[in-house]
Motif scaffolding. Structure first.
Motif, PDB file in Angstrom:
ATOM      1  N   UNK A 129       0.808  -1.222   0.000  1.00  0.00           N
ATOM      2  CA  UNK A 129       0.000   0.000   0.000  1.00  0.00           C
ATOM      3  C   UNK A 129       0.837   1.266   0.000  1.00  0.00           C
ATOM      4  N   UNK A 130       2.028   1.195  -0.604  1.00  0.00           N
ATOM      5  CA  UNK A 130       2.900   2.360  -0.689  1.00  0.00           C
ATOM      6  C   UNK A 130       3.334   2.553  -2.134  1.00  0.00           C
TER       7      UNK A 130
ATOM      8  N   UNK B 149       5.347   5.899  11.416  1.00  0.00           N
ATOM      9  CA  UNK B 149       5.702   4.477  11.511  1.00  0.00           C
ATOM     10  C   UNK B 149       4.480   3.642  11.878  1.00  0.00           C
ATOM     11  N   UNK B 150       3.665   4.153  12.792  1.00  0.00           N
ATOM     12  CA  UNK B 150       2.443   3.433  13.155  1.00  0.00           C
ATOM     13  C   UNK B 150       1.488   3.368  11.975  1.00  0.00           C
ATOM     14  N   UNK B 151       1.367   4.461  11.234  1.00  0.00           N
ATOM     15  CA  UNK B 151       0.529   4.500  10.033  1.00  0.00           C
ATOM     16  C   UNK B 151       0.948   3.403   9.059  1.00  0.00           C
TER      17      UNK B 151
ATOM     18  N   UNK C 293      13.591  15.068   9.147  1.00  0.00           N
ATOM     19  CA  UNK C 293      13.155  16.416   9.501  1.00  0.00           C
ATOM     20  C   UNK C 293      11.896  16.420  10.365  1.00  0.00           C
ATOM     21  N   UNK C 294      11.496  15.267  10.859  1.00  0.00           N
ATOM     22  CA  UNK C 294      10.299  15.174  11.681  1.00  0.00           C
ATOM     23  C   UNK C 294      10.663  15.149  13.158  1.00  0.00           C
ATOM     24  N   UNK C 295       9.717  15.576  13.982  1.00  0.00           N
ATOM     25  CA  UNK C 295       9.913  15.396  15.420  1.00  0.00           C
ATOM     26  C   UNK C 295       9.815  13.910  15.726  1.00  0.00           C
ATOM     27  N   UNK C 296      10.235  13.526  16.902  1.00  0.00           N
ATOM     28  CA  UNK C 296      10.149  12.112  17.291  1.00  0.00           C
ATOM     29  C   UNK C 296       8.700  11.629  17.255  1.00  0.00           C
ATOM     30  N   UNK C 297       7.783  12.465  17.719  1.00  0.00           N
ATOM     31  CA  UNK C 297       6.363  12.085  17.753  1.00  0.00           C
ATOM     32  C   UNK C 297       5.800  11.930  16.334  1.00  0.00           C
ATOM     33  N   UNK C 298       6.150  12.858  15.437  1.00  0.00           N
ATOM     34  CA  UNK C 298       5.689  12.775  14.049  1.00  0.00           C
ATOM     35  C   UNK C 298       6.215  11.511  13.376  1.00  0.00           C
TER      36      UNK C 298
ATOM     37  N   UNK D 240      -7.455   0.060   7.253  1.00  0.00           N
ATOM     38  CA  UNK D 240      -7.291   0.803   8.504  1.00  0.00           C
ATOM     39  C   UNK D 240      -6.726   2.191   8.251  1.00  0.00           C
ATOM     40  N   UNK D 241      -5.831   2.316   7.259  1.00  0.00           N
ATOM     41  CA  UNK D 241      -5.312   3.629   6.902  1.00  0.00           C
ATOM     42  C   UNK D 241      -6.445   4.537   6.442  1.00  0.00           C
ATOM     43  N   UNK D 242      -7.353   4.005   5.646  1.00  0.00           N
ATOM     44  CA  UNK D 242      -8.492   4.791   5.160  1.00  0.00           C
ATOM     45  C   UNK D 242      -9.384   5.212   6.318  1.00  0.00           C
ATOM     46  N   UNK D 243      -9.615   4.314   7.269  1.00  0.00           N
ATOM     47  CA  UNK D 243     -10.431   4.649   8.434  1.00  0.00           C
ATOM     48  C   UNK D 243      -9.782   5.777   9.236  1.00  0.00           C
ATOM     49  N   UNK D 244      -8.479   5.715   9.386  1.00  0.00           N
ATOM     50  CA  UNK D 244      -7.770   6.773  10.104  1.00  0.00           C
ATOM     51  C   UNK D 244      -7.826   8.094   9.341  1.00  0.00           C
ATOM     52  N   UNK D 245      -7.702   8.034   8.022  1.00  0.00           N
ATOM     53  CA  UNK D 245      -7.845   9.244   7.203  1.00  0.00           C
ATOM     54  C   UNK D 245      -9.207   9.881   7.448  1.00  0.00           C
TER      55      UNK D 245
END
Length: 113
Positions: free
Chosen positions: A59-60, A84-86, A74-79, A93-98
Motif C-alpha cells: 500500500x505504498x 511508523x504506526x501509520x 526532519x520530523x519530530x520524534x512524535x511525528x 485501517x489507513x483509510x479509516x484513520x484518514x
C-alpha cells in the motif's frame, strides 16, 4: 541513493512492522510465495515489476519505499512515530484513520477530553 541492500532491508522493515508472513505478502502483492521467500531469505533484489507489485501490496508507492531512509530526518520524534504506526496499518485501517482525521479537522464533532 539506495543500493540493492537498502531496498531489500526496507522491504524487510515493512514486513516486520506489519508482522506479515511471506504468504500474506504474496497474497497482497499477487506474487508467488517462492518469489517472496527468495527476496527475504536470500536478500535478493527483486526485479522492477516485482518491486512495483510489492509496493502495491504494502500500500505504498515506490517513491515512499525509496525514500524510507530519508523521510524521518526532519520530523519530530512524535511525528516519526505516528508515521511508523501509520505504515504498520493495512490499507483499510489507513483509510479509516484518514476519515477520522478529516472528521477531527472539520470541527463538526464534540469530544470532551
Amino acid at each position: 541513493m539506495l543500493n540493492a541492500d537498502d531496498i531489500v532491508n526496507a522491504l524487510i522493515e515493512l514486513k516486520d512492522i506489519r508482522n506479515w508472513t511471506n504468504y500474506k505478502i504474496a497474497v497482497e502483492s499477487d506474487l508467488p510465495t517462492s518469489t517472496i521467500s527468495n527476496i527475504f531469505n536470500k536478500k535478493s533484489m527483486p526485479q522492477l515489476d516485482t518491486l512495483f507489485a510489492l509496493c502495491k501490496g504494502f500500500g505504498i508507492t515506490p517513491a515512499q519505499l525509496f525514500g524510507r531512509n530519508e523521510k524521518y530526518e526532519k520530523l519530530t520524534d512524535k511525528e516519526a512515530e505516528i508515521i511508523k504506526q501509520w505504515e504498520s496499518l493495512d490499507p483499510k485501517s489507513q483509510k479509516a484513520l484518514e476519515n477520522l482525521i478529516e472528521l477531527l479537522n472539520s470541527k463538526e464533532y464534540y469530544i470532551d477530553i
